[in-house]
Design a protein around this motif. Structure first.
Motif, PDB file in Angstrom:
ATOM      1  N   CYS A   1      -3.778   0.507  -5.809  1.00  0.00           N
ATOM      2  CA  CYS A   1      -5.217   0.192  -5.786  1.00  0.00           C
ATOM      3  C   CYS A   1      -5.782   0.089  -4.274  1.00  0.00           C
ATOM      4  N   SER A   2      -5.171   0.207  -3.280  1.00  0.00           N
ATOM      5  CA  SER A   2      -6.047   0.220  -1.999  1.00  0.00           C
ATOM      6  C   SER A   2      -5.034   1.194  -1.217  1.00  0.00           C
ATOM      7  N   MET A   3      -5.775   1.379   0.159  1.00  0.00           N
ATOM      8  CA  MET A   3      -5.045   2.510   1.046  1.00  0.00           C
ATOM      9  C   MET A   3      -5.105   2.028   2.541  1.00  0.00           C
ATOM     10  N   VAL A   4      -4.218   2.704   3.214  1.00  0.00           N
ATOM     11  CA  VAL A   4      -4.508   2.643   4.823  1.00  0.00           C
ATOM     12  C   VAL A   4      -5.047   3.869   5.058  1.00  0.00           C
ATOM     13  N   CYS A   5      -6.001   3.734   6.235  1.00  0.00           N
ATOM     14  CA  CYS A   5      -7.101   5.181   6.022  1.00  0.00           C
ATOM     15  C   CYS A   5      -6.714   6.009   7.185  1.00  0.00           C
ATOM     16  N   SER A   6      -7.244   7.330   6.947  1.00  0.00           N
ATOM     17  CA  SER A   6      -7.099   8.142   7.982  1.00  0.00           C
ATOM     18  C   SER A   6      -8.485   8.248   8.631  1.00  0.00           C
TER      19      SER A   6
ATOM     20  N   ALA B   1       0.863  -1.245  -0.131  1.00  0.00           N
ATOM     21  CA  ALA B   1       0.053  -0.054   0.041  1.00  0.00           C
ATOM     22  C   ALA B   1       0.912   1.330   0.007  1.00  0.00           C
ATOM     23  N   LEU B   2       0.557   2.380  -0.800  1.00  0.00           N
ATOM     24  CA  LEU B   2       1.168   3.650  -0.796  1.00  0.00           C
ATOM     25  C   LEU B   2       0.446   4.604  -0.069  1.00  0.00           C
ATOM     26  N   THR B   3       1.257   5.144   0.725  1.00  0.00           N
ATOM     27  CA  THR B   3       0.698   6.429   1.414  1.00  0.00           C
ATOM     28  C   THR B   3       1.783   7.451   1.666  1.00  0.00           C
ATOM     29  N   GLY B   4       1.296   8.523   2.005  1.00  0.00           N
ATOM     30  CA  GLY B   4       1.990   9.962   2.205  1.00  0.00           C
ATOM     31  C   GLY B   4       1.691  10.080   3.724  1.00  0.00           C
ATOM     32  N   ALA B   5       1.209   9.103   4.737  1.00  0.00           N
ATOM     33  CA  ALA B   5       1.072   9.568   5.873  1.00  0.00           C
ATOM     34  C   ALA B   5       2.137   9.852   6.750  1.00  0.00           C
ATOM     35  N   PRO B   6       2.196  11.287   7.176  1.00  0.00           N
ATOM     36  CA  PRO B   6       3.628  11.611   8.101  1.00  0.00           C
ATOM     37  C   PRO B   6       3.666  10.554   9.259  1.00  0.00           C
ATOM     38  N   ASN B   7       2.746  10.038   9.696  1.00  0.00           N
ATOM     39  CA  ASN B   7       3.068   9.205  11.015  1.00  0.00           C
ATOM     40  C   ASN B   7       3.741   7.897  10.808  1.00  0.00           C
TER      41      ASN B   7
ATOM     42  N   ILE C   1      -2.485   8.415   9.336  1.00  0.00           N
ATOM     43  CA  ILE C   1      -3.192   7.370   9.056  1.00  0.00           C
ATOM     44  C   ILE C   1      -3.701   6.897  10.565  1.00  0.00           C
ATOM     45  N   ILE C   2      -4.683   6.211  10.517  1.00  0.00           N
ATOM     46  CA  ILE C   2      -4.751   5.609  11.911  1.00  0.00           C
ATOM     47  C   ILE C   2      -4.013   4.365  12.327  1.00  0.00           C
TER      48      ILE C   2
ATOM     49  N   LYS D   1      13.432   0.779   8.381  1.00  0.00           N
ATOM     50  CA  LYS D   1      13.902   0.492   9.630  1.00  0.00           C
ATOM     51  C   LYS D   1      13.926  -1.174   9.441  1.00  0.00           C
ATOM     52  N   GLY D   2      13.590  -1.441   8.318  1.00  0.00           N
ATOM     53  CA  GLY D   2      13.544  -2.913   7.873  1.00  0.00           C
ATOM     54  C   GLY D   2      12.200  -3.567   8.351  1.00  0.00           C
ATOM     55  N   LYS D   3      12.274  -4.666   8.499  1.00  0.00           N
ATOM     56  CA  LYS D   3      11.034  -5.343   9.237  1.00  0.00           C
ATOM     57  C   LYS D   3      10.755  -5.017  10.629  1.00  0.00           C
ATOM     58  N   LEU D   4       9.678  -4.676  10.872  1.00  0.00           N
ATOM     59  CA  LEU D   4       9.163  -3.992  12.135  1.00  0.00           C
ATOM     60  C   LEU D   4       9.214  -5.202  13.336  1.00  0.00           C
ATOM     61  N   GLU D   5       9.750  -4.969  14.205  1.00  0.00           N
ATOM     62  CA  GLU D   5       9.502  -5.883  15.474  1.00  0.00           C
ATOM     63  C   GLU D   5       8.008  -6.190  15.617  1.00  0.00           C
ATOM     64  N   GLN D   6       7.286  -5.001  16.026  1.00  0.00           N
ATOM     65  CA  GLN D   6       6.067  -5.083  16.413  1.00  0.00           C
ATOM     66  C   GLN D   6       5.214  -4.705  15.184  1.00  0.00           C
ATOM     67  N   PRO D   7       4.556  -5.316  14.273  1.00  0.00           N
ATOM     68  CA  PRO D   7       3.766  -5.113  13.224  1.00  0.00           C
ATOM     69  C   PRO D   7       2.697  -3.717  13.666  1.00  0.00           C
ATOM     70  N   LEU D   8       2.461  -2.846  12.577  1.00  0.00           N
ATOM     71  CA  LEU D   8       1.679  -1.890  12.920  1.00  0.00           C
ATOM     72  C   LEU D   8       0.286  -2.364  12.264  1.00  0.00           C
ATOM     73  N   LYS D   9      -0.965  -2.249  13.129  1.00  0.00           N
ATOM     74  CA  LYS D   9      -2.072  -2.507  12.871  1.00  0.00           C
ATOM     75  C   LYS D   9      -2.722  -1.290  12.521  1.00  0.00           C
ATOM     76  N   VAL D  10      -3.587  -1.563  11.156  1.00  0.00           N
ATOM     77  CA  VAL D  10      -3.989  -0.319  10.406  1.00  0.00           C
ATOM     78  C   VAL D  10      -5.379  -0.498   9.804  1.00  0.00           C
ATOM     79  N   ALA D  11      -6.316   0.483   9.525  1.00  0.00           N
ATOM     80  CA  ALA D  11      -7.323   0.060   8.892  1.00  0.00           C
ATOM     81  C   ALA D  11      -7.151   0.227   7.295  1.00  0.00           C
ATOM     82  N   TYR D  12      -7.478  -0.789   6.781  1.00  0.00           N
ATOM     83  CA  TYR D  12      -6.987  -1.032   5.376  1.00  0.00           C
ATOM     84  C   TYR D  12      -8.172  -1.144   4.371  1.00  0.00           C
ATOM     85  N   ALA D  13      -8.430  -0.545   3.398  1.00  0.00           N
ATOM     86  CA  ALA D  13      -9.437  -0.363   2.498  1.00  0.00           C
ATOM     87  C   ALA D  13      -8.791  -0.740   1.015  1.00  0.00           C
TER      88      ALA D  13
END
Lengths: 849, 349
Positions: free
Chosen positions: A151-156, A96-102, A169-170, A109-121
């Motif tokens: 074609c999809s996104m992570v949502c604000s 997913a492509l995003t410009g979310a500053p957060n 994004i959330i 940072k490579g593979k994240l130790e703790q994956p980030l949970k997001v709202a996915y559309a």
């Protein structure tokens, strides 16, 4: 108040639709004004189907909008400000492509130790467009951004309709289950509820849940009273509380939590607060707001270390924080946390320490002792305040706040303790603090929770329904009354969170209202009054006024209804003198006194409509107000008329342009008085030393008396007065009558029999001196004519050179009539001769040719 | 002679055929039946006819006269019919020209709405009770169970009168009339006050910004029923009956719990939006319902203030705004129209 239903579900199971729930709440007095859907399935209405509520919002597609986890955030090859997220939706992996500053901090940072949970559309999701103002729906389509297709996104929050935040994004809490439909994880519906003044106990989630539990027969899940662990020194040694006026501050409770770690609250908390209309700040501030929304007690968090510093700096130099509450001193100032320095009133209550004031009690905190990003230790206040005082303070300073909203409606003092405990619980949970054992609790004025007895007969008498004592008891128990049934009566003790139940007969009515509410207003049957009929008194004065209005309308006059409030200047234009009833707090100088002249009101209608219509004719019947010393003012009712403009309405084949004049006004007066069946009417020049006479042209006005009592006057408005109004060119005629005098003069009347024999008609014209009033001639004709003269109607007034200077001719149509026979020419001539002779003799009249 | 008569008849009848209008008809009548006509000459000369002929001639002359008169009547009728037909054809107006204007008066829309309401209530046995507009704080608030400190008692919500010993204000509702009425009725028999059923119309005042939606002056109609046998179910029945007459026999209502100081239990009656049929529109703010009136069982403290013992008597009261009802019914978007008294507004009612 806005409440997310998901939050209510923490306290009660809801097994009915949101609309049904809203409907039950509404009938029970918690009026749902609208329902906003944020994710949950929305009701579909057919065209023409009745709605119970205004509903709006966004439904989240359960297939396309899911919880996903981001395992890595990669740089976009062609753009610094965009990132590519490796993402798993529980079934498939995506980018997913995003410009979310957060997400930028995670880039590279490579593979994240703790994956980030997001709202996915996913593709084809229906969302709000994050880049457009307001809420504009869009369907998610594939698009190339800087060379990479997405074609999809992570949502604000904005895209999901939670808030208008589109800054980033959330990022969901870690416990969110990957792959779960977003609607299941955090879908919601927000109820906007209008809370009634006697329902202050329900300005919170728990209160509403309690009502729902009672209305839907579900158990209420209670809050654990001892939910947290304590450690370190007890608070008692650190803090003291002194209350100057228990009437204004019946209770004050403080708790202490140390070593808190300030950070954002869990996402679920932030989301709920946002949906409730509160901006999340940090875990400490959010905890106070969250606890307030849960149980209804507004809390205030002080930075404890600031208070200790202030205590050390104060005269005693002790590290003990000495909190006191007292009224503000004259001229005292406080800078509230919105950074505004406010001048306090002596009625305002302050929370102080030894160094001075800290906050405006129950309304808003002070700036200095507020918690900040650096706060380590928190002193948490929960208190009870007198509601009237809080309302006045909040109104005076124009400071509506969540706290003052609740306190100004009355919060039970028992909640001071519950609130502090709940606040500490959340602070510990979200900020890992250590709660000091115990609370400091100063409770000088506990309220009594009334005990009320209500019987089956009481319920029957007031509601008209038969309920057994057991049923009554059950209904009350649902609202947490403690009840005891004895035979047909129920004794109920008010639960310690409500202040709206009275004692005795009043308490009984209060309880029966609760019984009716929970039983259901809609289940109470419809019956027709079967009580004894009351005595017939009628309302003659009201009937008279309504009859007079009809009469005046048939005479071509339009009823006006004017403001009773006007200005002395407006009324004095007519030459009105004397005192007015004055409004102490007028909205404007134009409405600063109560009218004393009704004629003034209708003349303003002429003024306002001067350019609207060529003919204007208004009347009004209503009170005027005359001040009375040490008593309520007199409110005599008057009847006023005003007319001006063309006598005949313009028509395509008519050239008549005569203006309404004195005689039109008199014609209306004549017809009106005749319509009232008044007899013995006399006209004389109006008394210009009195109202309304003073308002009239002295030569073109008359006062009317009935049976020698003056009932009113009419005439052309005095040119000097007329100049002060913006009238048109035509003369303005007006009248004012006293309603009581007219009513008093109104007789019962008998009719004249309709003549059975034909009348004899004859015209005569006589020449008299110019200044002889027509009325005199009329009187002489009628008196001389006697019974045989049925009518004498003036049909022409004529002046000419031939008649000579100072002479006029008056022509009358005479009707001779006998009740029992047809008069002969001879008999008629005899009467005419008598009349002419009398006129010759008494007024020097001369029979014309 | 008989021949002459035959000839007279033939000539006259053939002449009559040529007659086309009333004037010619008159001339014909004169010529053939008038005093100088030949026929009259025959009658005049009948004495000179031989005795044996006289009878025959007389009979024949009469026959001719009758025949001529009959023909005249018939022809006269024909001419009349023809003339009427001609005139109906020729005499027509431009019916599209405006009628001559007629100056007529009218009743203010607020009064009209008040009358509708009061008529219905009157039919239901509620007699009109009117009372003063400047009231004491006691009648406007205290006797009506407004606690001290109630927001309505604050200066910003009500118009107070300047310079009075005890607080006076412009009444904020017609409810002070409830107390006045109860006291009047109770005074007639203090031990056993009679039942009451009244409607209370009148002007009320609240301090507001005047806008399209809020006014400082407005009419109210309240109803009050007090007796020994009056229940909340009677209240529902009475107000539903009222709603069905006011808004149509199939009007749907709902009663929501409400709070008013002077009633308990209290309710608000909504009527299903008659503009959209409950579908949701701008007028009902998409809710499908219109708030029409507030109501409830008279509070025990109010009964006591009125001289009615609340352990023996109960009662219900309700109140509504006629201007609001007129606005809904006639799609009036601006409440300021009412006291603006613009002819262009008033003339439409």
């Amino acid at each position: 108040m806005k409440i997310p239903v998901s939050w209510i579900k923490d306290y009660v199971n809801i097994n009915i639709s949101i609309e049904k729930l809203a409907s039950m709440l509404t009938l029970a007095g918690l009026e749902v004004e609208e329902i906003r859907y944020v994710g949950w399935e929305m009701p579909k209405y057919e065209d023409g189907e009745s709605h119970e509520f205004k509903t709006y919002g966004l439904e989240w597609d359960r297939e396309k909008l899911v919880v996903a986890e981001i395992s890595e955030v990669k740089a976009h090859p062609n753009a610094d400000k965009l990132v590519l997220c490796d993402l798993f939706d529980g079934k498939e992996h995506w980018t997913a492509l995003t410009g979310a500053p957060n997400l930028l901090p995670y880039k590279g940072k490579g593979k994240l130790e703790q994956p980030l949970k997001v709202a996915y559309a996913k593709k084809d999701s229906v969302l709000y467009d994050g880049h457009k103002d307001g809420q504009v729906l869009m369907k998610l389509k594939c698009a190339k951004v800087r060379g990479i297709e997405s074609c999809s996104m992570v949502c604000s929050e904005k895209e999901l309709g939670i808030s208008d935040d589109h800054e980033g994004i959330i990022i969901l809490d870690d416990d969110a289950q990957t792959g779960m439909p977003l609607a299941d994880y955090m879908g919601d519906a927000v109820l906007s509820i209008d809370i009634l003044p006697n329902n202050a106990r329900n300005v919170n989630v728990l209160g509403v849940a309690r009502e729902i539990a009672a209305l839907t027969n579900q158990p209420l899940k209670r809050i654990d009273k001892k939910p947290y662990t304590t450690s370190g020194d007890p608070i008692a040694s650190k803090v003291e509380i002194e209350i100057a006026n228990p009437e204004l501050n019946p209770r004050f409770v403080l708790g202490l939590i140390r070593d808190v770690e300030i950070k954002p609250s869990p996402y679920i908390v932030q989301r709920r607060l946002r949906l409730a209309g509160i901006r999340p700040i940090n875990n400490l501030v959010d905890a106070t707001n969250y606890a307030m929304f849960e149980i209804g007690e507004p809390l205030h968090a002080f930075d404890y270390d600031v208070l200790v510093e202030r205590a050390k700096g104060a005269s005693t130099g002790s590290a003990t924080v000495k909190i006191s509450t007292r009224n503000a001193e004259k001229g005292e100032m406080l800078t509230t946390l919105d950074n505004i320095e406010r001048k306090l009133q002596e009625s305002n209550v302050l929370v102080c320490d030894e160094a001075g004031s800290l906050s405006m009690a129950g309304v808003m905190g002070g700036l200095e002792s507020e918690v900040t990003d650096k706060t380590k230790n928190v002193l948490l206040e929960g208190a009870a305040w007198q509601f009237i005082n809080i309302r006045r303070t909040a109104n005076h300073h124009n400071l509506p706040s969540e706290a003052s909203y609740r306190f100004s409606r009355g919060v039970h003092p028992s909640l001071s303790e519950d609130g502090v405990k709940r606040g500490l619980y959340w602070m510990q949970k979200w900020a890992n603090g250590k709660i000091a054992p115990d609370l400091v609790d100063n409770y000088p004025l506990p309220p009594t929770d009334p005990t009320v007895r209500v019987t089956e007969a009481d319920v029957k008498k007031l509601l008209g329904i038969e309920l057994s004592a057991a049923e009554i008891s059950k209904l009350l128990t649902k609202l947490e009354f403690s009840t005891q049934v004895e035979g047909t009566s129920v004794t109920a003790i008010t639960p310690p969170f409500r202040l709206d139940i009275g004692e005795g007969l009043v308490g009984k009515a209060d309880l029966i209202e609760e019984i009716a509410r929970i039983y259901g207003y809609d289940k109470i049957p419809e019956t027709r009054l079967s009580d004894q009929l009351p005595p017939q008194r009628g309302n003659p004065s009201h009937d008279w006024a309504e009859g007079a209005k009809n009469l005046l309308a048939t005479l071509g006059l339009q009823e006006a209804v004017n403001y009773r409030m006007t200005s002395p200047e407006a009324q004095e234009r007519l030459g009105l003198q004397g005192e007015f009833v004055k409004v102490a707090n007028p909205n404007s100088p134009e409405k600063s006194v109560l009218r004393r002249s009704l004629m003034g009101s209708v003349l303003e209608n002429i003024e306002a409509n001067a350019r609207v219509r060529e003919t204007l004719a208004f009347f009004e019947i209503g009170p005027v107000f005359v001040p009375k010393k040490n008593d309520l003012p007199d409110e005599p009712h008057k009847l006023a008329i005003a007319m001006t403009g063309r006598r005949q309405p313009p028509a395509w084949d008519s050239t008549a342009t005569e203006k309404i004049d004195f005689y039109d006004m008199k014609g209306v007066a004549d017809a009106f008085l005749a319509g009232l069946q008044l007899k013995n009417i006399a006209y004389a020049p109006a008394d210009s030393s009195l109202m309304p006479g003073a308002a009239f042209h002295p030569g073109k006005s008359a006062q009317v008396s009935v049976n020698d009592v003056v009932v009113g006057a009419f005439g052309e408005i005095h040119p000097i007065a007329a100049e002060k109004f913006a009238f048109g060119d035509a003369p303005v005629l007006a009248a004012e009558f006293d309603v009581a005098s007219l009513r008093k003069a109104q007789p019962d009347f008998e009719i004249e029999p309709v003549p059975a024999f034909p009348p004899m008609l004859e015209d005569i014209a006589i020449i008299v001196d110019e200044d002889l009033p027509a009325e005199k001639v009329d009187f002489l004709i009628r008196q001389t004519g006697g019974k045989m003269l049925a009518d004498a109607r003036l049909f022409d007034v004529y002046r000419s050179e031939q008649l000579g200077e100072g002479k006029k001719s008056l022509a009358y149509a005479l009707t001779y009539q006998a009740p029992d026979r047809t008069l002969t020419d001879k008999e008629a001539a005899k009467i005419r001769n008598k009349i002419v002779k009398r006129l010759e003799r008494e007024v020097g009249a001369e029979l014309r040719g | 002679m008989l021949d002459k008569l035959n000839e007279i008849q033939a000539t006259a009848l053939s002449a009559l055929k040529e007659v086309q209008d009333k004037a010619a008809l008159q001339a014909w009548k004169q010529e053939y039946t008038g005093g100088n006509s030949e026929l009259t000459g025959v009658f005049k000369g009948i004495g000179k006819v031989a005795k044996e002929e006289r009878g025959k001639v007389g009979k024949r002359a009469n026959e001719v006269k009758v025949a001529l008169m009959a023909a005249l009547d018939e022809h006269s009728e024909a001419i009349k019919t023809a003339e009427l037909a001609r005139s109906l054809e020729e005499d027509h107006l431009d019916v599209t020209l405006p009628g001559r204007p007629f100056r007529h008066g009218g009743i203010h829309p607020a009064t009209q709405t008040l009358r509708r309401i009061l008529t219905i209530l009157g039919d239901m046995g509620f007699q009109v009770y009117t009372s003063r507009e400047v009231e004491s704080d006691a009648y406007n608030f205290e006797h009506l169970n407004f606690p001290p400190g109630h927001p309505a008692r604050e200066m910003q919500d009500s118009f107070y009168i300047e310079g009075t010993d005890t607080a006076q204000l412009m009444r904020t509702h017609t409810s002070p009339g409830q107390i006045r009425a109860m006291r009047e009725y109770a005074a007639s028999n203090p031990e056993n006050p009679p039942p009451i059923r009244i409607s209370l119309p009148g002007m009320c005042y609240r301090s507001e910004q005047i806008t399209a939606r809020s006014e400082i002056q407005f009419n109210q109609v309240e109803g009050l029923a007090v007796g020994e046998n009056i229940t909340f179910s009677d209240l529902k029945g009475t107000l539903n009956d009222f709603a069905r007459r006011m808004f149509g026999q199939d009007a749907r209502t709902r009663f929501r719990a409400q709070h008013f100081p002077f009633t308990e239990p209290s309710a608000e009656m909504d009527v299903e939006c008659f503009l959209c049929g409950g579908e949701g529109c701008n007028v009902c703010k998409k809710s499908g319902w219109l708030e029409i009136l507030g109501c409830g069982m008279v509070h025990p403290n109010v009964l006591t203030a009125g001289g009615y013992d609340p352990s023996r008597y109960t009662g219900f009261a309700f109140g509504m705004g006629p201007e609001r009802q007129a606005m809904l019914r006639h799609n009036i978007k601006d409440i300021r129209y009412f006291w603006g008294n613009d002819s262009r507004f008033l003339e439409q009612f």
